[in-house]
Design a protein around this motif. Structure first.
Motif, short mmCIF file in Angstrom:
data_model
loop_
_atom_site.label_atom_id
_atom_site.label_comp_id
_atom_site.label_asym_id
_atom_site.label_seq_id
_atom_site.Cartn_x
_atom_site.Cartn_y
_atom_site.Cartn_z
N ALA A 1 -1.59 0.60 3.59
CA ALA A 1 -1.48 -0.16 2.45
C ALA A 1 0.04 -0.08 2.23
N THR A 2 0.80 -1.22 2.44
CA THR A 2 2.09 -1.45 2.23
C THR A 2 2.53 -1.28 0.84
N ASP A 3 1.85 -1.71 -0.16
CA ASP A 3 1.97 -1.59 -1.36
C ASP A 3 2.41 -0.06 -1.75
N ALA A 4 1.40 0.77 -1.57
CA ALA A 4 1.18 2.29 -1.93
C ALA A 4 2.38 2.81 -1.05
N ILE A 5 2.77 2.41 0.15
CA ILE A 5 3.85 3.06 0.74
C ILE A 5 5.36 2.65 0.15
N VAL A 6 5.42 1.57 -0.40
CA VAL A 6 6.57 0.96 -1.02
C VAL A 6 6.91 1.71 -2.45
N GLU A 7 5.63 2.02 -3.18
CA GLU A 7 5.51 2.65 -4.36
C GLU A 7 5.85 4.19 -4.20
N ALA A 8 5.31 4.85 -3.06
CA ALA A 8 5.66 6.20 -2.97
C ALA A 8 7.21 6.35 -2.74
N ILE A 9 7.94 5.40 -2.16
CA ILE A 9 9.27 5.63 -1.69
C ILE A 9 10.03 5.18 -3.00
N ALA A 10 9.64 4.38 -3.71
CA ALA A 10 10.30 4.08 -5.06
C ALA A 10 10.27 5.23 -6.01
N GLY A 11 9.20 5.86 -5.97
CA GLY A 11 8.70 7.06 -6.92
C GLY A 11 9.79 8.04 -6.34
N SER A 12 9.99 8.31 -5.10
CA SER A 12 10.75 9.37 -4.40
C SER A 12 12.30 8.94 -4.82
#
Length: 503
Positions: free
Chosen positions: A351-362
């Motif tokens: 799920a690309t949304d989840a990956i981008v959100e995780a990167i943004a959080g880090s």
């Protein structure tokens, strides 16, 4: 051998295409000529119909004017014989209508010099006739009928009327003559049209027959070529498999070579860094010794020794340390790329949304420190690929966007995506300083950077991103102008499939 086979089939197809295109052009040209001829004949028919209608209008106008002249003469004579006011009224009505009738004829024949001359003569004759008529009518109105009769007996109205009738007849004959000429021209245009139509039909028939023969011959050749190609393909598959295995082995050998070279370079580099540290540690006692000698026995301390201990040696050690640190970073980068090249790709649904959100959080602390806003155009398309590789691609692109901001403008990063034809395109857009179009290709090369070098880095990030995109079966490109931000697009297959290695 493969090139020879390919050239053989390409030439045949090109020749076939040229022949078919030539036939199509001929057929199209024939249709165009036929269409132009049809349009021309249609225009001719319309002109002919208009001129026929014009002829009839002139004839009607001539007949009407002649009728009014005859009616006026009959009314005048009846008035002379009977003095009946009814004849006087009929005469006045005919006289009033005669002027507009003559004007109508003049308007209809103003483009014909012969008719203009006829009308000029006709108006003179009718004018003389009307003058004589009005004199007799005036005498009758005054009660001088005998005088009117005498004047009528002396006038040449019969000759004038005959001349006027002949003039009217001549004008009608002139219109008939023009109509005959136009009929002949119309017949010729129709004949020419049918001739052109027959030629175009014959040409189309020839084109159709030639196309049929060409297609049939090409089909026969294609069938024979397909049989030959099948045997070539059987040998080609074995050759391709062998070449693929060779390329795989060469790629693995290059990766091993890079790893070995990088690893072996680190040993002397560690020694250089260690001895540099010892030299740096020895500079302090040496400088103290020079200071003490200068204080106790200044005559034994030369300027060269003083300069070497206090400036040259520390500066040289600093240059050595800086160079060894840079080489260490480059070797680490090569080792990182080598390790990534050897890592096994493991595709999984993501799920690309989840990956981008995780990167943004880090990276949230970095975004906050630099005043950058990150937005996501949800929903982003899903895909099946390697999670680690995709995370590294997006992390590098987002991190670069946070580093190269345009001064005086708040940073903004936008992540979007679309799915088309079995591919997923992920876009990372920023409003930063932008990239010179001349550097759009070189920024993906190893150790190459663009623009002002005011940010830390060795120029391996985008090279790493491109290498990862290639391993995932995709590509990466950039659209950017200086001062207008950048958009990096990663094009990946929707469903990544691991290619099995051949032994």
């Amino acid at each position: 051998m493969l090139r020879t086979v390919r050239n053989h089939f390409v030439v045949s197809e090109e020749r076939f295409s040229r022949v078919l295109v030539s036939f199509m052009v001929l057929g199209f040209a024939a249709l165009v000529v036929a269409g132009i001829a049809a349009a021309w004949v249609t225009g001719q028919n319309q002109d002919h119909s208009r001129w026929v209608s014009h002829t009839y209008e002139v004839e009607v106008a001539v007949a009407n004017a002649q009728r009014l002249v005859e009616q006026g003469e009959a009314s005048r004579r009846g008035y002379l014989l009977t003095a009946d006011p009814a004849y006087r009224t009929a005469y006045s009505r005919a006289q009033s209508a005669l002027g507009p009738a003559l004007d109508r004829i003049s308007t209809l024949t103003e483009d014909n010099p012969r008719q203009i001359a006829n009308m000029s003569a006709l108006r003179r004759s009718i004018g003389a006739l009307l003058t004589q008529r009005n004199r007799t009518i005036t005498l009758v109105d005054a009660g001088l009928t005998p005088a009117a009769d005498g004047l009528f007996a002396k006038e040449a109205s019969v000759r004038r009327l005959t001349a006027i009738r002949q003039r009217f007849t001549g004008m009608a004959d002139e219109e008939r003559r023009l109509l005959t000429i136009r009929d002949d021209a119309q017949r010729l245009s129709i004949k020419a049209f049918y001739t052109i139509l027959l030629i175009a039909a014959a040409l189309l028939l020839l084109v159709a027959l030639a196309s049929f023969v060409t297609v049939r011959r090409y089909t026969a050749n294609l069938t024979a070529s397909r049989d030959r190609l099948r045997s070539f393909n059987e040998r080609l598959e074995a050759s391709v498999a062998e070449r693929t295995a060779d390329l795989s082995r060469a790629n693995e050998e290059i990766q091993r070579f890079a790893y070995i070279v990088s690893h072996d370079l680190r040993s002397p580099l560690v020694n250089v860094m260690g001895f540099t540290a010892e030299l740096e540690a020895a500079t302090a006692p040496l400088a103290e010794l020079v200071d003490r000698a200068e204080a106790q026995c200044p005559e034994i301390v030369t300027d060269e020794a003083r300069l070497a201990a206090r400036e040259d040696l520390p500066e040289a050690i600093g240059f050595i340390r800086t160079s060894t640190q840079k080489m260490d970073r480059l070797i680490n980068a090569i080792l990182k790329l080598s390790r990534e090249g050897r890592r096994v790709i493991t595709p999984e649904p993501l799920a690309t949304d989840a990956i981008v959100e995780a990167i943004a959080g880090s990276m949230q602390h970095v975004l906050d420190d630099r005043g950058v806003t990150l937005t996501i155009a949800r929903p982003l398309p899903t895909l099946t690929t390697d999670r680690v590789a995709l995370e590294q691609i997006l992390s590098n692109l987002i991190e670069n966007a946070t580093k190269y901001l345009k001064p005086g403008r708040a940073g903004a990063i936008h992540i979007s995506g679309e799915e088309t034809r079995g591919r997923v395109i992920l876009a990372v857009t920023d409003n930063g300083r932008g990239i010179d179009p001349r550097d759009h290709e070189r920024i993906f090369d190893l150790f190459r950077r663009s623009g002002q070098q005011d940010q830390p880095g060795e120029g391996i990030g985008l090279a790493h991103v491109r290498a990862l995109a290639y391993r995932l079966g995709g590509t990466i490109d950039v659209e950017s102008q200086l001062g207008e931000g950048s958009t990096f697009r990663v094009n990946l297959p929707k469903q990544f499939e691991v290619q099995e290695k051949r032994s």
